[in-house]
Motif scaffolding. Structure first.
Motif, PDB file in Angstrom:
ATOM      1  N   TRP A  91      52.333  -6.999  -5.312  1.00  0.00           N
ATOM      2  CA  TRP A  91      51.977  -8.014  -4.305  1.00  0.00           C
ATOM      3  C   TRP A  91      50.793  -7.555  -3.450  1.00  0.00           C
ATOM      4  O   TRP A  91      49.965  -8.377  -3.033  1.00  0.00           O
ATOM      5  CB  TRP A  91      53.179  -8.340  -3.421  1.00  0.00           C
ATOM      6  CG  TRP A  91      54.221  -9.188  -4.088  1.00  0.00           C
ATOM      7  CD1 TRP A  91      55.531  -8.893  -4.285  1.00  0.00           C
ATOM      8  CD2 TRP A  91      54.029 -10.494  -4.665  1.00  0.00           C
ATOM      9  NE1 TRP A  91      56.174  -9.914  -4.941  1.00  0.00           N
ATOM     10  CE2 TRP A  91      55.279 -10.917  -5.186  1.00  0.00           C
ATOM     11  CE3 TRP A  91      52.922 -11.344  -4.798  1.00  0.00           C
ATOM     12  CZ2 TRP A  91      55.457 -12.147  -5.816  1.00  0.00           C
ATOM     13  CZ3 TRP A  91      53.087 -12.574  -5.428  1.00  0.00           C
ATOM     14  CH2 TRP A  91      54.344 -12.963  -5.927  1.00  0.00           C
ATOM     15  N   ILE A  92      50.700  -6.238  -3.192  1.00  0.00           N
ATOM     16  CA  ILE A  92      49.548  -5.715  -2.433  1.00  0.00           C
ATOM     17  C   ILE A  92      48.257  -5.943  -3.218  1.00  0.00           C
ATOM     18  O   ILE A  92      47.258  -6.427  -2.675  1.00  0.00           O
ATOM     19  CB  ILE A  92      49.755  -4.220  -2.112  1.00  0.00           C
ATOM     20  CG1 ILE A  92      50.936  -4.043  -1.148  1.00  0.00           C
ATOM     21  CG2 ILE A  92      48.478  -3.614  -1.521  1.00  0.00           C
ATOM     22  CD1 ILE A  92      51.362  -2.600  -0.928  1.00  0.00           C
ATOM     23  N   PHE A  93      48.275  -5.599  -4.519  1.00  0.00           N
ATOM     24  CA  PHE A  93      47.093  -5.816  -5.364  1.00  0.00           C
ATOM     25  C   PHE A  93      46.742  -7.304  -5.437  1.00  0.00           C
ATOM     26  O   PHE A  93      45.576  -7.684  -5.311  1.00  0.00           O
ATOM     27  CB  PHE A  93      47.338  -5.273  -6.771  1.00  0.00           C
ATOM     28  CG  PHE A  93      46.949  -3.840  -6.956  1.00  0.00           C
ATOM     29  CD1 PHE A  93      45.644  -3.493  -7.240  1.00  0.00           C
ATOM     30  CD2 PHE A  93      47.887  -2.821  -6.834  1.00  0.00           C
ATOM     31  CE1 PHE A  93      45.265  -2.163  -7.423  1.00  0.00           C
ATOM     32  CE2 PHE A  93      47.533  -1.486  -7.003  1.00  0.00           C
ATOM     33  CZ  PHE A  93      46.219  -1.163  -7.285  1.00  0.00           C
ATOM     34  N   ILE A  94      47.749  -8.146  -5.662  1.00  0.00           N
ATOM     35  CA  ILE A  94      47.508  -9.584  -5.820  1.00  0.00           C
ATOM     36  C   ILE A  94      46.945 -10.187  -4.534  1.00  0.00           C
ATOM     37  O   ILE A  94      46.046 -11.032  -4.569  1.00  0.00           O
ATOM     38  CB  ILE A  94      48.811 -10.296  -6.239  1.00  0.00           C
ATOM     39  CG1 ILE A  94      49.138  -9.959  -7.698  1.00  0.00           C
ATOM     40  CG2 ILE A  94      48.706 -11.805  -6.055  1.00  0.00           C
ATOM     41  CD1 ILE A  94      50.538 -10.350  -8.132  1.00  0.00           C
ATOM     42  N   GLY A  95      47.461  -9.740  -3.391  1.00  0.00           N
ATOM     43  CA  GLY A  95      47.016 -10.322  -2.124  1.00  0.00           C
ATOM     44  C   GLY A  95      45.653  -9.834  -1.677  1.00  0.00           C
ATOM     45  O   GLY A  95      44.864 -10.611  -1.115  1.00  0.00           O
ATOM     46  N   LEU A  96      45.334  -8.557  -1.918  1.00  0.00           N
ATOM     47  CA  LEU A  96      44.118  -7.961  -1.375  1.00  0.00           C
ATOM     48  C   LEU A  96      42.949  -7.921  -2.358  1.00  0.00           C
ATOM     49  O   LEU A  96      41.830  -7.585  -1.959  1.00  0.00           O
ATOM     50  CB  LEU A  96      44.405  -6.532  -0.895  1.00  0.00           C
ATOM     51  CG  LEU A  96      45.432  -6.387   0.246  1.00  0.00           C
ATOM     52  CD1 LEU A  96      45.668  -4.918   0.561  1.00  0.00           C
ATOM     53  CD2 LEU A  96      44.946  -7.129   1.492  1.00  0.00           C
ATOM     54  N   SER A  97      43.181  -8.244  -3.626  1.00  0.00           N
ATOM     55  CA  SER A  97      42.140  -8.085  -4.649  1.00  0.00           C
ATOM     56  C   SER A  97      40.910  -8.944  -4.356  1.00  0.00           C
ATOM     57  O   SER A  97      41.010 -10.121  -4.020  1.00  0.00           O
ATOM     58  CB  SER A  97      42.684  -8.475  -6.030  1.00  0.00           C
ATOM     59  OG  SER A  97      43.660  -7.560  -6.444  1.00  0.00           O
ATOM     60  N   THR A  98      39.743  -8.318  -4.528  1.00  0.00           N
ATOM     61  CA  THR A  98      38.473  -9.044  -4.410  1.00  0.00           C
ATOM     62  C   THR A  98      37.743  -9.082  -5.751  1.00  0.00           C
ATOM     63  O   THR A  98      36.615  -9.542  -5.827  1.00  0.00           O
ATOM     64  CB  THR A  98      37.564  -8.359  -3.362  1.00  0.00           C
ATOM     65  OG1 THR A  98      37.419  -6.968  -3.704  1.00  0.00           O
ATOM     66  CG2 THR A  98      38.169  -8.477  -1.972  1.00  0.00           C
ATOM     67  N   SER A  99      38.409  -8.579  -6.806  1.00  0.00           N
ATOM     68  CA  SER A  99      37.824  -8.641  -8.146  1.00  0.00           C
ATOM     69  C   SER A  99      38.949  -8.883  -9.159  1.00  0.00           C
ATOM     70  O   SER A  99      40.108  -8.551  -8.908  1.00  0.00           O
ATOM     71  CB  SER A  99      37.092  -7.339  -8.488  1.00  0.00           C
ATOM     72  OG  SER A  99      37.998  -6.258  -8.557  1.00  0.00           O
ATOM     73  N   VAL A 100      38.573  -9.454 -10.289  1.00  0.00           N
ATOM     74  CA  VAL A 100      39.557  -9.829 -11.309  1.00  0.00           C
ATOM     75  C   VAL A 100      40.330  -8.623 -11.858  1.00  0.00           C
ATOM     76  O   VAL A 100      41.543  -8.712 -12.053  1.00  0.00           O
ATOM     77  CB  VAL A 100      38.875 -10.621 -12.448  1.00  0.00           C
ATOM     78  CG1 VAL A 100      39.838 -10.870 -13.598  1.00  0.00           C
ATOM     79  CG2 VAL A 100      38.346 -11.949 -11.913  1.00  0.00           C
ATOM     80  N   PRO A 101      39.678  -7.465 -12.124  1.00  0.00           N
ATOM     81  CA  PRO A 101      40.448  -6.326 -12.647  1.00  0.00           C
ATOM     82  C   PRO A 101      41.622  -5.916 -11.768  1.00  0.00           C
ATOM     83  O   PRO A 101      42.668  -5.510 -12.277  1.00  0.00           O
ATOM     84  CB  PRO A 101      39.401  -5.213 -12.742  1.00  0.00           C
ATOM     85  CG  PRO A 101      38.107  -5.936 -12.955  1.00  0.00           C
ATOM     86  CD  PRO A 101      38.225  -7.173 -12.130  1.00  0.00           C
ATOM     87  N   PHE A 102      41.464  -6.004 -10.442  1.00  0.00           N
ATOM     88  CA  PHE A 102      42.575  -5.647  -9.552  1.00  0.00           C
ATOM     89  C   PHE A 102      43.711  -6.663  -9.637  1.00  0.00           C
ATOM     90  O   PHE A 102      44.883  -6.306  -9.523  1.00  0.00           O
ATOM     91  CB  PHE A 102      42.076  -5.515  -8.107  1.00  0.00           C
ATOM     92  CG  PHE A 102      41.331  -4.242  -7.836  1.00  0.00           C
ATOM     93  CD1 PHE A 102      41.974  -3.015  -7.904  1.00  0.00           C
ATOM     94  CD2 PHE A 102      39.975  -4.263  -7.529  1.00  0.00           C
ATOM     95  CE1 PHE A 102      41.292  -1.826  -7.667  1.00  0.00           C
ATOM     96  CE2 PHE A 102      39.281  -3.084  -7.293  1.00  0.00           C
ATOM     97  CZ  PHE A 102      39.939  -1.866  -7.366  1.00  0.00           C
TER      98      PHE A 102
END
Length: 454
Positions: A91-102
């Motif tokens: 959920w941290i990655f999904i919420g904070l991601s600014t690029s598709v790989p994340f």
């Protein structure tokens, strides 16, 4: 209501939090996909969207293998506590991601967490509960998943990706804070020869002082499983294909899992906003998505309520034709639209029949396969069967989502829908021919029937 039932209800309630979180992940892509390139700062291509959907199912395949490494070392409870790590991180990655790989990383971690949950939670609930509560607690899993999907539809459509992820992260955190106080499975404790704690767990969970009978039953289960554990993994896999009843069980599992994955539910639910927009019906896309969420919860709840009266096979034979007719109707609408027919008077058709399709799917093809799979395999092949079933689920779902995306771009929405119609019809026929009824039968009776009908 006696203490044992109250305590097992409490266990079920706490465990439901983690299962609902799996539903949040399963449904996350539906309200999120329309936001990409329109309000969400992240810009993605249609190919990247397909992988964002798919990578969670790949993660489920990976996650379903993890429990076989952890369960016998740190226990069922310990494994479920470990599961919160990839779930919270995802959920941290999904919420904070600014690029598709994340986003990709977040979705794989989500799938790993869900894969572990799907493999371990039914086992923990089965081993911690009594005969009176085992059935309801086990069959509620599919309904709780659907409730999670409805929640993410209802919340996620109106808020940002970041806010949605932070709210959703509360589920695994709450599970971690509450589940840590629950006891370990008495079966695991007995296997580790910790009979004192095993007896204490039984007394607490069952709400009674004399648990000698239950403890003896667990000792017999452990003794039986220990005999099977002496087989190597290679010998276990060989058992699937050399014994008649195991071959038949595996064939039944493939038919039922195909009904779960190859009939198009994953891409239809994930990409339903595009279907509604393409049709141009006056009801808003968000309202239509909420309707499908409500439909799958109601259908699953109805299934759980009546399955003991009707049997599982009958529900499958009712659900499959509902899905066939719904898919064919939607495909016909979009094919007529694509060749220039005036379908302006029938724009309601996709919304109405997607909801009907979801009702049929949620009534039988979604909740029942997992119940069958838990019953039809003998103890000696449960491990390899679980591995093969999880891999088939992950691969087939990934393939069907990618197939939908490619075919829809090349030919239009109707092309993959006609394929799903044909597959669902074939699954319906195969269920009629090869899938027996197991409701109301003991595991021994099921094995005898599988052996006798080969």
């Amino acid at each position: 209501m006696d203490r044992g039932i109250l305590r097992q209800t409490l266990i079920g309630f706490i465990c439901s939090i983690l299962i609902i979180d799996c539903g949040l992940h399963e449904g996350w892509s539906t309200p999120t996909i329309p936001k990409f390139n329109d309000g969400d700062p992240l810009k993605v291509t249609t190919n990247e969207i397909a992988w964002i959907v798919n990578l969670m199912y790949i993660g489920v395949g990976i996650g379903s293998l993890v429990p076989f490494i952890l369960m016998d070392n740190i226990g069922r409870k310990g494994t479920l506590l470990v599961t919160t790590i990839p779930k919270i991180t995802s959920w941290i990655f999904i919420g904070l991601s600014t690029s598709v790989p994340f986003i990709y990383v977040g979705r794989i971690l989500a799938g790993i967490g869900c894969g572990i949950t799907y493999a371990v939670m039914p086992m923990y609930l089965g081993e911690i509960s009594s005969k009176r509560t085992r059935g309801p607690l086990g069959t509620l899993m599919a309904v709780l998943l659907n409730i999670g999907m409805l929640l993410i539809y209802a919340i996620g459509l109106w808020i940002s990706r970041f806010t949605m992820a932070m709210i959703s992260m509360c589920a695994p955190v709450l599970f971690l804070l509450t589940f840590i106080w629950l006891p370990e499975s008495s079966v695991f404790l007995t296997r580790k020869n910790r009979l004192g704690p095993a007896e204490k767990t039984l007394k607490w969970a069952l709400g009674k002082e004399n648990v000698d009978e239950e403890l003896e039953e667990i000792k017999r289960i452990v003794e039986s499983e220990d005999k099977c554990s002496k087989l190597t993994l290679k010998e276990m896999f060989k058992e699937i294909f050399t014994k008649a009843q195991n071959r038949r069980a595996f064939r039944i599992a493939l038919i039922l899992l195909s009904g779960l994955t190859l009939t198009g539910a994953a891409p239809i639910l994930a990409f339903q906003s595009y279907i509604y927009e393409e049709a141009g019906f006056k009801i808003s896309t968000n309202t239509s998505i909420i309707l499908t969420g409500v439909a799958i919860v109601l259908a699953g709840s109805t299934c759980v309520s009546i399955v003991r009266l009707t049997g599982k096979r009958l529900l499958l034979l009712i659900a499959a034709p509902i899905c066939v007719v719904s898919l064919a109707t939607i495909a016909t609408f979009f094919e007529l639209q694509s060749i220039g027919y005036d379908v302006s008077q029938f724009k309601w058709v996709p919304t109405v029949f997607v909801v009907i399709y979801v009702l049929g799917f949620g009534f039988g093809l979604n909740p029942i396969p997992l119940a069958y799979i838990g019953e039809i395999f003998g103890v000696e092949v449960k491990v390899p069967a679980a591995v093969l079933n999880a891999l088939y689920y992950a691969i087939s779902t990934t393939a069907i989502v990618k197939f939908y995306q490619v075919m829809q771009e090349l030919y239009g929405i109707f092309a993959p829908l006609w394929t799903f119609t044909a597959i669902t019809f074939l699954v319906w026929v195969l269920i009629y021919l090869f899938v027996p009824e197991t409701e109301g039968k003991t595991l021994e009776e099921i094995q005898l029937e599988l052996r006798g009908k080969e």
